[in-house]
Design a protein around this motif. Structure first.
Motif, PDB file in Angstrom:
ATOM      1  N   LYS A   1       0.840  -1.190   0.000  1.00  0.00           N
ATOM      2  CA  LYS A   1       0.000   0.000   0.000  1.00  0.00           C
ATOM      3  C   LYS A   1       0.880   1.246   0.000  1.00  0.00           C
ATOM      4  N   ASN A   2       0.478   2.216  -0.803  1.00  0.00           N
ATOM      5  CA  ASN A   2       1.221   3.477  -0.837  1.00  0.00           C
ATOM      6  C   ASN A   2       1.141   4.187   0.513  1.00  0.00           C
ATOM      7  N   VAL A   3       2.263   4.743   0.914  1.00  0.00           N
ATOM      8  CA  VAL A   3       2.326   5.463   2.189  1.00  0.00           C
ATOM      9  C   VAL A   3       1.801   6.875   1.987  1.00  0.00           C
ATOM     10  N   ASN A   4       0.929   7.293   2.879  1.00  0.00           N
ATOM     11  CA  ASN A   4       0.401   8.656   2.841  1.00  0.00           C
ATOM     12  C   ASN A   4       0.698   9.303   4.193  1.00  0.00           C
ATOM     13  N   VAL A   5       1.792  10.065   4.250  1.00  0.00           N
ATOM     14  CA  VAL A   5       2.236  10.679   5.497  1.00  0.00           C
ATOM     15  C   VAL A   5       1.483  11.991   5.709  1.00  0.00           C
ATOM     16  N   ALA A   6       0.902  12.139   6.898  1.00  0.00           N
ATOM     17  CA  ALA A   6       0.194  13.387   7.208  1.00  0.00           C
ATOM     18  C   ALA A   6       1.162  14.567   7.192  1.00  0.00           C
ATOM     19  N   ASN A   7       0.663  15.694   6.744  1.00  0.00           N
ATOM     20  CA  ASN A   7       1.506  16.897   6.612  1.00  0.00           C
ATOM     21  C   ASN A   7       0.652  18.122   6.906  1.00  0.00           C
TER      22      ASN A   7
END
Length: 260
Positions: free
Chosen positions: A78-84
């Motif tokens: 799964k693609n990583v989606n880092v909060a920003n």
């Protein structure tokens, strides 16, 4: 009829030949072409055996009807989606999903506490081996290793996505039970292709393992420095206790270098 001695000799010789001859006979009245039923039956038996062996080998080579028992599932990453929320992880999502050293470096700098330039004058006065210099060395090592490891993770994810079609095609061909992909040469080619894919995966895993070892070295360095600092502090405190009198009689002097 009385045979003369010469005719009698030829008659006896012919009879002997007839008695010792194998079960053969001439075809179409031509004496030179002889048919041997015993030899023919042996050839037919041998041909039947060869035909059976050929059919068995052909069936083994071209048809594998139970191939589905070899099937495995390719785990999708799964693609990583880092909060920003405020820009504190700028570039991290790109870095973790693609092969982008620039995004890795940018994201790492945004997410970590920088060493201020004003610290240079202070650090210049420190000696090698001091806690301050050890902390600086650990920070510098971490700043070098961590972005590279983030890039390696992104490269692995990106390559796995790019290779998913090739992997799926190879699996489909390996599990195909028809004769279209099951000749001996085709099966050998599939084995070679699988071996190449396995080698590529091992090389990628080796890169990730090298990153893990690097990160563990930095972590170990931090723990080691903390342990050494605690030990040095304990030695310093013991030395100060032995040097300075802590009784009430000496309370008029101030201990400026006290460490609890």
């Amino acid at each position: 009829m009385k045979l003369n001695p010469k005719d009698r000799k030829w008659f006896i010789t012919g009879a002997a030949l007839l008695l010792t001859a194998t079960p053969s006979f001439a075809l179409f009245g031509i004496g030179d072409i002889v048919f041997d039923p015993t030899s023919y039956a042996s050839l037919v038996s041998q041909l039947t055996t060869i035909t059976q062996q050929y059919n068995m080998l052909k069936n083994n080579i071209e048809h594998f009807s139970l191939k589905q028992q070899w099937q495995t599932t390719l785990t999708a990453l799964k693609n990583v989606n880092v909060a920003n929320m405020f820009g504190e992880t700028n570039g991290m999502s790109i870095a973790f999903n693609t092969n982008s050293p620039t995004a890795s470096s940018t994201g790492w700098k945004s997410a970590t506490v920088p060493v201020k330039s004003s610290a240079s004058s202070y650090l210049q006065g420190q000696t090698l081996g001091s806690p301050q210099m050890a902390q600086l060395a650990m920070i510098e090592m971490s700043d070098s290793v961590s972005p590279d490891c983030i890039t390696a993770v992104g490269a692995y994810r990106s390559a796995r996505m790019q290779n998913s079609t090739a992997n799926s095609t190879l699996i489909a061909n390996q599990l195909d039970g028809s004769s279209a992909t099951n000749s001996e040469v085709q099966q050998l080619n599939l084995l070679n292709a699988a071996e190449v894919q396995r080698m590529s995966e091992m090389q990628n895993q080796g890169t990730l393992q090298a990153c893990l070892a690097s990160e563990m070295a930095v972590t170990n360095m931090q723990q080691r420095n903390a342990a050494a600092t605690d030990l040095n502090t304990a030695v310093f405190v013991q030395t100060q206790h032995a040097t300075h009198d802590m009784s009430a009689a000496s309370e008029d002097s101030t201990w400026q270098t006290y460490l609890p």
